[in-house]
Design a protein around this motif. Structure first.
Motif, PDB file in Angstrom:
ATOM      1  N   ALA A 145      39.062  55.052  42.623  1.00 56.12           N
ATOM      2  CA  ALA A 145      39.606  54.071  41.672  1.00 56.12           C
ATOM      3  C   ALA A 145      41.123  54.195  41.555  1.00 56.12           C
ATOM      4  O   ALA A 145      41.833  53.191  41.646  1.00 56.12           O
ATOM      5  N   VAL A 146      41.628  55.436  41.379  1.00 50.54           N
ATOM      6  CA  VAL A 146      43.093  55.545  41.206  1.00 50.54           C
ATOM      7  C   VAL A 146      43.828  55.179  42.491  1.00 50.54           C
ATOM      8  O   VAL A 146      44.997  54.811  42.458  1.00 50.54           O
ATOM      9  N   ASN A 147      43.150  55.261  43.595  1.00 47.66           N
ATOM     10  CA  ASN A 147      43.793  54.894  44.861  1.00 47.66           C
ATOM     11  C   ASN A 147      43.473  53.460  45.287  1.00 47.66           C
ATOM     12  O   ASN A 147      43.753  53.060  46.415  1.00 47.66           O
ATOM     13  N   GLY A 148      42.875  52.688  44.351  1.00 40.08           N
ATOM     14  CA  GLY A 148      42.650  51.255  44.587  1.00 40.08           C
ATOM     15  C   GLY A 148      41.554  50.949  45.580  1.00 40.08           C
ATOM     16  O   GLY A 148      41.491  49.859  46.140  1.00 40.08           O
ATOM     17  N   LEU A 149      40.656  51.907  45.815  1.00 45.08           N
ATOM     18  CA  LEU A 149      39.610  51.694  46.818  1.00 45.08           C
ATOM     19  C   LEU A 149      38.216  51.586  46.211  1.00 45.08           C
ATOM     20  O   LEU A 149      37.218  51.704  46.917  1.00 45.08           O
ATOM     21  N   ASP A 150      38.137  51.376  44.908  1.00 48.31           N
ATOM     22  CA  ASP A 150      36.827  51.100  44.317  1.00 48.31           C
ATOM     23  C   ASP A 150      36.577  49.587  44.393  1.00 48.31           C
ATOM     24  O   ASP A 150      37.459  48.832  44.843  1.00 48.31           O
ATOM     25  N   GLY A 151      35.385  49.153  43.980  1.00 52.88           N
ATOM     26  CA  GLY A 151      35.040  47.735  44.081  1.00 52.88           C
ATOM     27  C   GLY A 151      36.075  46.846  43.414  1.00 52.88           C
ATOM     28  O   GLY A 151      36.521  45.839  43.976  1.00 52.88           O
ATOM     29  N   LYS A 152      36.494  47.253  42.209  1.00 53.72           N
ATOM     30  CA  LYS A 152      37.453  46.427  41.457  1.00 53.72           C
ATOM     31  C   LYS A 152      38.786  46.333  42.194  1.00 53.72           C
ATOM     32  O   LYS A 152      39.387  45.267  42.293  1.00 53.72           O
ATOM     33  N   GLY A 153      39.234  47.473  42.693  1.00 55.85           N
ATOM     34  CA  GLY A 153      40.531  47.516  43.393  1.00 55.85           C
ATOM     35  C   GLY A 153      40.507  46.624  44.627  1.00 55.85           C
ATOM     36  O   GLY A 153      41.469  45.886  44.899  1.00 55.85           O
ATOM     37  N   ILE A 154      39.397  46.688  45.361  1.00 55.04           N
ATOM     38  CA  ILE A 154      39.288  45.888  46.584  1.00 55.04           C
ATOM     39  C   ILE A 154      39.272  44.398  46.220  1.00 55.04           C
ATOM     40  O   ILE A 154      39.995  43.583  46.798  1.00 55.04           O
ATOM     41  N   ALA A 155      38.464  44.047  45.197  1.00 55.05           N
ATOM     42  CA  ALA A 155      38.356  42.639  44.794  1.00 55.05           C
ATOM     43  C   ALA A 155      39.715  42.105  44.342  1.00 55.05           C
ATOM     44  O   ALA A 155      40.101  40.977  44.660  1.00 55.05           O
ATOM     45  N   LYS A 156      40.459  42.940  43.627  1.00 52.92           N
ATOM     46  CA  LYS A 156      41.761  42.497  43.107  1.00 52.92           C
ATOM     47  C   LYS A 156      42.701  42.145  44.266  1.00 52.92           C
ATOM     48  O   LYS A 156      43.382  41.113  44.244  1.00 52.92           O
ATOM     49  N   ILE A 157      42.713  43.002  45.277  1.00 51.01           N
ATOM     50  CA  ILE A 157      43.601  42.740  46.426  1.00 51.01           C
ATOM     51  C   ILE A 157      43.211  41.421  47.097  1.00 51.01           C
ATOM     52  O   ILE A 157      44.068  40.616  47.473  1.00 51.01           O
ATOM     53  N   VAL A 158      41.903  41.204  47.242  1.00 47.10           N
ATOM     54  CA  VAL A 158      41.449  39.970  47.893  1.00 47.10           C
ATOM     55  C   VAL A 158      41.943  38.759  47.096  1.00 47.10           C
ATOM     56  O   VAL A 158      42.528  37.819  47.659  1.00 47.10           O
ATOM     57  N   ILE A 159      41.765  38.804  45.777  1.00 47.93           N
ATOM     58  CA  ILE A 159      42.168  37.664  44.942  1.00 47.93           C
ATOM     59  C   ILE A 159      43.690  37.460  45.039  1.00 47.93           C
ATOM     60  O   ILE A 159      44.169  36.346  45.223  1.00 47.93           O
ATOM     61  N   ASP A 160      44.427  38.579  44.952  1.00 50.08           N
ATOM     62  CA  ASP A 160      45.896  38.480  45.062  1.00 50.08           C
ATOM     63  C   ASP A 160      46.296  37.849  46.392  1.00 50.08           C
ATOM     64  O   ASP A 160      47.128  36.955  46.446  1.00 50.08           O
ATOM     65  N   GLN A 161      45.713  38.358  47.461  1.00 53.08           N
ATOM     66  CA  GLN A 161      46.115  37.905  48.794  1.00 53.08           C
ATOM     67  C   GLN A 161      45.736  36.443  49.021  1.00 53.08           C
ATOM     68  O   GLN A 161      46.497  35.699  49.631  1.00 53.08           O
ATOM     69  N   LEU A 162      44.573  36.054  48.521  1.00 55.90           N
ATOM     70  CA  LEU A 162      44.143  34.665  48.726  1.00 55.90           C
ATOM     71  C   LEU A 162      45.097  33.692  48.036  1.00 55.90           C
ATOM     72  O   LEU A 162      45.328  32.589  48.505  1.00 55.90           O
TER      73      LEU A 162
ATOM     74  N   LEU B 209      43.914  48.295  53.193  1.00 52.07           N
ATOM     75  CA  LEU B 209      43.675  49.095  51.983  1.00 52.07           C
ATOM     76  C   LEU B 209      43.259  50.485  52.435  1.00 52.07           C
ATOM     77  O   LEU B 209      42.217  50.655  53.061  1.00 52.07           O
ATOM     78  N   ALA B 210      44.075  51.478  52.123  1.00 53.05           N
ATOM     79  CA  ALA B 210      43.764  52.859  52.532  1.00 53.05           C
ATOM     80  C   ALA B 210      44.473  53.784  51.564  1.00 53.05           C
ATOM     81  O   ALA B 210      45.178  53.318  50.672  1.00 53.05           O
TER      82      ALA B 210
END
Ligand SMILES: Cc1ncc(C[n+]2csc(CCOP(=O)(O)OP(=O)(O)O)c2C)c(N)n1
Length: 635
Positions: free
Chosen positions: A612-629, A591-592
């Protein structure tokens, strides 16, 4: 008056009185919008008449005006059809605070970093010539920006080419702080020789009264004036380089400015017009303290006070303040420490150091490349120089850091402030490239502290090393988080530190220090979703204890590298290559910042909005984790 200006053509109809009235209204407009949106107040107030005179005399966009740095282009924006959107200045969906070719055809060239205007305007002019277009090109450059080496390369080339480039030197004796250096003193000496100018004006008036004054005769007069000038300016630097020099003239007198511009249009020569202005003109507080009003957050028009002066601070200190305090206390003990700024004494937090240790402080002007090589010289002779720069401006010093500091393994410390997303100034000021630029450079150590204590730990560790090459310490334009124990654990070369660790070893969020708050927020969201994430603060972005990192990745089902920098060539890509090479079993994600320049809305806004718009806020990070898992099949 301002309402009636839809394009620069409308200026041509106005009388001098009306133009002066327009200048007043433009100032009011700038003060009003900047007082609420923040922005570059003092520089813009000083360039109002120059902007009016340029658009009165020239025909933009055929004639090209290039604004150096571009932080003085607000009046130009107002005169080129952007009054209606001006209240959105520097906001999301709004106008950029710098010239942008995508915003208007009147913005001939994008700027943001200093000292580029003469090169760019010369290129535009040379291209028009090759295409048989008869146009003008004008570079407007401040005395501060003229301390940058690139400007001299351009002057030298322009003098050699002899194309009719017009350089307007806007001399207000200020960079962000008071301008420094030999050149600044030189310009002051030129300004004092007003005698010649008075003579010149009389001479011009006389010439104009002569009947049938043709082009050839005008050129003869120019040559004559050069001869006269030689008497007064034996040492005029610009003339020696091949320019016609006019000045100094009053940069707030529209009549004089338009007269001179019309005159120089008739010459077919490169010209420097030396214009003297007052930074902050028309707003008392800014005139009195132009450095405080160079770049401002919102302020009250009545008393000129900014929010940060008004409001009692009840939050943690910023990383800049933490750096400033750390430097001061360390330098009291360690006499090897000297500091260097490239015209950003206050912004980089060196003001107190400069006051306390004036003999150990250097402001080199807007000269990042020189700063790096100068510091290398200091380091080669037993000192421990600290060069404090914004991440975006270190781009100017890449070769000097590689060739002068790293290759010779010299212990120069580069403190990179505003590393990561930077609010309000748009794409040119983002600090997203430093990791990628320097991770590939041998002998360099790159640190990404998460807190004040950790930054101090890294700094002190560096000072203890005897054989270390250059060191980069990068931190964001943000406040430091509250300290936790992990931040003060001793450094181990090439290793990070766990901030939180669970037994399950399900997910590892490996992050650059600046994103500590965001990963903590992500971990909290994940917890609500019954996912336990371990937080691993990378600390060292280079060098890396590879065996340790491989083992770490092998431990987790999912490892996510989260960094506040561009993805291409960043830490995550390096770790992926390492994982591939060693057949690491973890599912790995990076994530970068996406590997393109941030544009439009992705570049304007607060740091939080940009994260946030670049997906690096708390929500963005959590979403990627859930998606990837969800892709991982559990045994
Ligand atoms: C390469 C680079 N380094 C630093 C800066 C930060 N900076 C922005 S404006 C400025 C001072 C410019 O002074 P001057 O050209 O005289 O313009 P003024 O604001 O006085 O009108 C500096 C140092 C920059 N824009 N680019």
């Amino acid at each position: 008056m301002l309402q009636s200006i839809k394009s620069p053509a409308d200026l041509k109809k106005l009388t001098l009185r009306e133009l002066n009235q327009l200048a007043k209204e433009i100032r009011q407009q700038i003060i009003s919008v900047v007082s609420s949106n923040g922005g570059h107040l003092a520089s813009n107030l000083g360039a109002v008449e120059i902007s009016i005179a340029l658009h009165r005399v020239f025909n933009s966009p055929d004639d090209k005006i290039v604004w150096d740095v571009g932080h003085q282009c607000y009046a130009h924006k107002l005169l080129t059809g952007r009054l209606e959107s001006f209240s959105s200045l520097r906001k999301r969906n709004g106008l950029c605070g710098f010239p942008k070719t995508s915003e208007s055809p009147h913005d001939a060239f994008n700027t943001g970093h200093a000292s580029t205007s003469i090169s760019a305007a010369l290129g535009l002019l040379a291209a028009d010539k090759i295409q048989n277009k008869k146009t003008h090109a004008i570079a407007v450059i401040g005395d501060g920006a003229l301390t940058g080496g690139l400007a001299y390369e351009a002057l030298s080339h322009a003098g050699h080419l002899g194309l009719p480039l017009i350089v307007i030197l806007n001399d207000n004796k200020m960079s962000i702080s008071r301008n420094v250096g030999g050149l600044s003193k030189y310009l002051s000496r030129l300004s004092m020789k007003a005698k010649y100018q008075t003579f010149r004006r009389h001479f011009d008036a006389l010439a104009k009264k002569l009947p049938f004054i043709g082009e050839a005769f005008f050129k003869l007069i120019v040559r004559l004036k050069r001869a006269v000038k030689a008497v007064f300016y034996i040492d005029n630097f610009f003339v020696d380089l091949g320019f016609e020099y006019v000045g100094p003239i009053n940069g707030h007198n529209i009549g004089v400015l338009t007269d001179v511009l019309e005159d120089v249009c008739k010459l077919n020569l490169p010209v420097v017009i030396h214009v003297v202005t007052r930074k902050g003109k028309g707003f008392n507080y800014a005139e009195d303290k132009p450095d405080n009003y160079h770049g401002v957050v919102s302020f009250s028009i009545n008393d000129g006070l900014t929010e940060s002066i008004n409001i009692n601070k009840n939050f943690n200190k910023s990383f800049t303040e933490a750096f400033s305090d750390m430097l001061l206390s360390t330098a009291k003990e360690d006499k090897r420490i000297v500091t260097i700024t490239a015209a950003m004494k206050s912004g980089t937090g060196l003001a107190v150091f400069a006051q306390t240790f004036p003999d150990r402080f250097f402001d080199v002007g807007i000269a990042e490349g020189h700063a790096a090589t100068f510091a290398s010289g200091l380091a080669a002779n037993n000192l421990r120089p600290v060069v404090a720069l914004y991440s975006t401006f270190v781009q100017r010093a890449v070769d000097q850091i590689i060739h002068d500091a790293a290759l010779q393994k010299l212990p120069v410390i580069f403190a990179l402030d505003r590393a990561g997303f930077v609010s309000a100034d748009g794409e040119t000021h983002q600090g997203l490239f430093d990791i990628s630029l320097f991770r590939s450079t041998p002998n360099i150590t790159i640190f990404a502290p998460a807190s004040e204590n950790e930054m101090r730990l890294m700094f002190e560790w560096t000072l203890e090393q005897e054989t270390l090459g250059p060191m980069i310490i990068r931190y964001p334009k943000a406040n430091c988080p509250l300290e936790i124990e992990a931040f003060s654990l001793p450094l181990e070369l090439g290793r990070g530190v766990f901030v939180t660790e669970n037994d399950e070893k399900q997910v590892c969020l490996a992050f650059t220090g600046s994103l500590y708050r965001e990963v903590v927020e992500a971990a909290a969201i994940l917890k609500e979703n019954q996912i336990k994430a371990d937080l691993y603060n990378l600390r060292f972005l280079k060098p890396v204890d590879e065996n340790y990192l491989i083992e770490l990745m092998n431990t987790y089902k999912l490892t996510i590298f989260i960094e506040e920098g561009i993805k291409d060539g960043g830490f995550g890509e390096y770790a992926s290559a390492l994982a591939l090479k060693h057949s690491v079993k973890t599912k790995l994600t990076i994530l970068a910042a996406e590997s393109s320049f941030l544009e439009g809305n992705n570049a304007l806004g607060t740091r939080e909005e940009l994260l946030a718009v670049n997906g690096l806020d708390g929500k963005g990070i959590a979403k990627i984790v859930i998606d990837q898992l969800s892709f991982i099949k559990y045994p």
